[in-house]
Write a protein that holds these residues in place. Structure first.
Motif, PDB file in Angstrom:
ATOM      1  N   ALA A 141       0.827  -1.205   0.000  1.00 47.07           N
ATOM      2  CA  ALA A 141       0.000   0.000   0.000  1.00 47.07           C
ATOM      3  C   ALA A 141       0.861   1.256   0.000  1.00 47.07           C
ATOM      4  O   ALA A 141       1.713   1.449   0.869  1.00 47.07           O
ATOM      5  CB  ALA A 141      -0.918   0.004   1.223  1.00 47.07           C
ATOM      6  N   LEU A 142       0.603   2.131  -0.978  1.00 50.98           N
ATOM      7  CA  LEU A 142       1.432   3.310  -1.196  1.00 50.98           C
ATOM      8  C   LEU A 142       0.608   4.590  -1.166  1.00 50.98           C
ATOM      9  O   LEU A 142      -0.592   4.589  -1.431  1.00 50.98           O
ATOM     10  CB  LEU A 142       2.130   3.216  -2.555  1.00 50.98           C
ATOM     11  N   ALA A 143       1.303   5.698  -0.890  1.00 47.12           N
ATOM     12  CA  ALA A 143       0.687   7.023  -0.935  1.00 47.12           C
ATOM     13  C   ALA A 143       1.673   8.000  -1.551  1.00 47.12           C
ATOM     14  O   ALA A 143       2.890   7.827  -1.466  1.00 47.12           O
ATOM     15  CB  ALA A 143       0.297   7.491   0.466  1.00 47.12           C
ATOM     16  N   ALA A 144       1.136   9.057  -2.184  1.00 47.35           N
ATOM     17  CA  ALA A 144       1.955  10.145  -2.714  1.00 47.35           C
ATOM     18  C   ALA A 144       1.065  11.366  -2.863  1.00 47.35           C
ATOM     19  O   ALA A 144      -0.161  11.269  -2.877  1.00 47.35           O
ATOM     20  CB  ALA A 144       2.594   9.770  -4.049  1.00 47.35           C
ATOM     21  N   HIS A 145       1.701  12.524  -2.992  1.00 43.99           N
ATOM     22  CA  HIS A 145       0.941  13.761  -3.155  1.00 43.99           C
ATOM     23  C   HIS A 145       0.261  13.816  -4.522  1.00 43.99           C
ATOM     24  O   HIS A 145       0.792  13.301  -5.513  1.00 43.99           O
ATOM     25  CB  HIS A 145       1.858  14.974  -3.022  1.00 43.99           C
ATOM     26  N   ARG A 146      -0.879  14.499  -4.546  1.00 45.22           N
ATOM     27  CA  ARG A 146      -1.572  14.704  -5.822  1.00 45.22           C
ATOM     28  C   ARG A 146      -1.327  16.102  -6.380  1.00 45.22           C
ATOM     29  O   ARG A 146      -1.486  16.347  -7.575  1.00 45.22           O
ATOM     30  CB  ARG A 146      -3.080  14.471  -5.653  1.00 45.22           C
ATOM     31  N   PRO A 216     -10.784  15.804  -3.817  1.00 47.96           N
ATOM     32  CA  PRO A 216     -10.489  16.273  -5.167  1.00 47.96           C
ATOM     33  C   PRO A 216      -9.095  16.933  -5.248  1.00 47.96           C
ATOM     34  O   PRO A 216      -8.455  17.159  -4.226  1.00 47.96           O
ATOM     35  CB  PRO A 216     -11.599  17.307  -5.419  1.00 47.96           C
ATOM     36  N   VAL A 217      -8.674  17.237  -6.470  1.00 56.18           N
ATOM     37  CA  VAL A 217      -7.381  17.873  -6.670  1.00 56.18           C
ATOM     38  C   VAL A 217      -7.323  19.183  -5.882  1.00 56.18           C
ATOM     39  O   VAL A 217      -8.307  19.916  -5.796  1.00 56.18           O
ATOM     40  CB  VAL A 217      -7.150  18.158  -8.173  1.00 56.18           C
ATOM     41  N   TYR A 218      -6.176  19.452  -5.283  1.00 56.18           N
ATOM     42  CA  TYR A 218      -5.900  20.660  -4.503  1.00 56.18           C
ATOM     43  C   TYR A 218      -6.634  20.681  -3.163  1.00 56.18           C
ATOM     44  O   TYR A 218      -6.752  21.726  -2.534  1.00 56.18           O
ATOM     45  CB  TYR A 218      -6.228  21.934  -5.291  1.00 56.18           C
ATOM     46  N   THR A 219      -7.138  19.519  -2.749  1.00 58.35           N
ATOM     47  CA  THR A 219      -7.731  19.411  -1.418  1.00 58.35           C
ATOM     48  C   THR A 219      -7.234  18.110  -0.784  1.00 58.35           C
ATOM     49  O   THR A 219      -6.596  17.292  -1.440  1.00 58.35           O
ATOM     50  CB  THR A 219      -9.272  19.364  -1.462  1.00 58.35           C
ATOM     51  N   SER A 220      -7.554  17.941   0.478  1.00 60.94           N
ATOM     52  CA  SER A 220      -7.216  16.684   1.156  1.00 60.94           C
ATOM     53  C   SER A 220      -8.427  16.132   1.885  1.00 60.94           C
ATOM     54  O   SER A 220      -8.311  15.433   2.887  1.00 60.94           O
ATOM     55  CB  SER A 220      -6.074  16.911   2.149  1.00 60.94           C
TER      56      SER A 220
END
Length: 247
Positions: A141-146, A216-220
């Motif tokens: 399981a991985l994560a990265a910034h959008r 969505p993009v530019y939010t968390s």
């Protein structure tokens, strides 16, 4: 009687003369206040614009530079060591997702802001401990910034069912195939990271990979999730010829 009238007329004239001057002073103060307020708005707009440029562009530049240096360090380290288990010190390998069109992404241990801000992806150690690709069963399981800081998963929404996801280590290519996508879920939903991520539709243990990022993009506010299942493992040859999915 005439003197009184003349006096009244002069008093009225003086009052009439004073009234426009007072009104002009009031108008001048309002104009000054409006001008100052306008300048403050322009300054605030410039500051906000610079912050947006910094967040969405400059942090990407800085993160990409840092990630390139880290990637070079990992590959140099691979040249200095023989076959063996994954080295978690500087990075365990590289993620390749053709649908995201972002090249190779270095994968390191952990998903803290400090790790991800370096322009890399990280595998979970908390609140769920991720499996590693070589494990017989489990969920890598991985994560990265959008957005910002490299934005390595910015185009995660371009991934479709059936798309390949490849993980490269010093000795092996792990080739996964995407089988499920969850466009939105709570950021507190850790079940998507489980060894058997049932929300993906699977019901038994296997060798899975999970990609997560903000949406969505530019939010968390929420999380976007993509699941893949291991199809095969290819040994790395001397030329490091990539699997067909990456050619």
């Amino acid at each position: 009687m005439a003197a009184s009238t003349d006096h009244d007329e002069r008093a009225g004239a003086d009052a009439a003369a004073d009234e426009p001057a007072s009104r002009r002073r009031g108008t001048g103060r309002i104009a000054l206040a409006v001008s100052v307020f306008g300048e403050l708005l322009i300054t605030a707009g410039l500051v906000l614009g610079l912050f947006v440029v910094y967040s969405l562009w400059w942090t990407n530049v800085v993160a990409d530079r840092a990630a390139d240096k880290q990637s070079d360090k990992v590959r140099d380290h691979w040249l200095d060591r023989g076959p063996g288990s994954l080295d978690t010190k500087n990075g365990i390998g590289f993620l390749h997702v053709p649908a995201m069109k972002n090249g190779e992404v270095l994968v390191k241990k952990g998903t803290s802001t400090k790790v991800l801000n370096g322009g890399v992806a990280g595998y979970y150690t908390d609140p769920v401990k991720s499996a590693l690709p070589q494990d017989e069963k489990g969920n890598f399981a991985l994560a990265a910034h959008r957005d910002g800081h490299g934005a390595k998963f910015h185009n995660i929404d371009k991934i479709k069912k059936g798309d390949p996801v490849v993980f490269e280590t010093k000795d092996d290519w792990y080739v996964y195939k995407v089988f499920s996508v969850l466009p939105e879920t709570s950021k507190y939903n850790v079940k998507v990271l489980g060894a058997v991520p049932k929300q993906s539709g699977v019901k038994k243990a296997g060798r899975y990979i999970t990609l997560t990022t903000c949406t969505p993009v530019y939010t968390s506010r929420y999380r976007y999730v993509v699941w893949g299942e291991l199809e095969r493992v290819e040994k790395v040859d001397n030329a490091r010829t990539p699997p067909a999915e990456l050619r």
